[in-house]
Design a protein around this motif. Sequence first.
Motif: not given
Length: 207
Positions: A18, A52, A63, A172
């Motif tokens: 991320l 992701q 996502f 996330q």
Amino acid sequence: MATAGTVRLSIFPLAGALLFPGLQLPLHIFEPRYRAMVSDALARDRRIAMIQPQAAVEGAPLFSVGCVGKIADVEALEDGRFNIVLEGLSRFRVLRELEVTTPFRQVEAQLLEDDADAVLSAIERASFEREARKFADAQGYAVDWDSVGRLDDMSLINGVSQIAPFDSAAKQALLEAPTLGERCELLVQLMQFFGRHDDDDGRVTLQ
């Protein structure tokens, strides 16, 4: 949080990697399709969007929120691979995936404008630092707390969110937190949860 215009983004779907606004992410690019993506980005605006996938399979759904990065540093290797450093610019929300002829995936997305001047209250900052010290001590991490104390709130919260040893779903959730205060609160909850659960692989999970 406000929304800006719609943009077309080339995406690098990579679980566990991320990127947060204002931070950097080093990447080694070796797959042909992503080498092509980097070459395309370098010829255009140097931007690549990190996001992701929801599963570790080819073409998996994505996502909904990722982060656009700008290639701040690049090393082109003789065999066609790249070492790059992405600098986080802005979070984005996927509107739809586009049908493309490029080997890499592309999406239509809406940029999310975070409040660059957001700050934590003194109580929020103190609560976070207290929990972070407990978390670091429990995990055996050596931390320069004087340096931590000099970080601004955004750099501190986003930085810990990016490097914390949580699983993909937890990270996330941190990326999707709409405000700095909500991201801080979630980080505190995750560190508390992690302290109470000793998973086999040493990572907290929200799944």
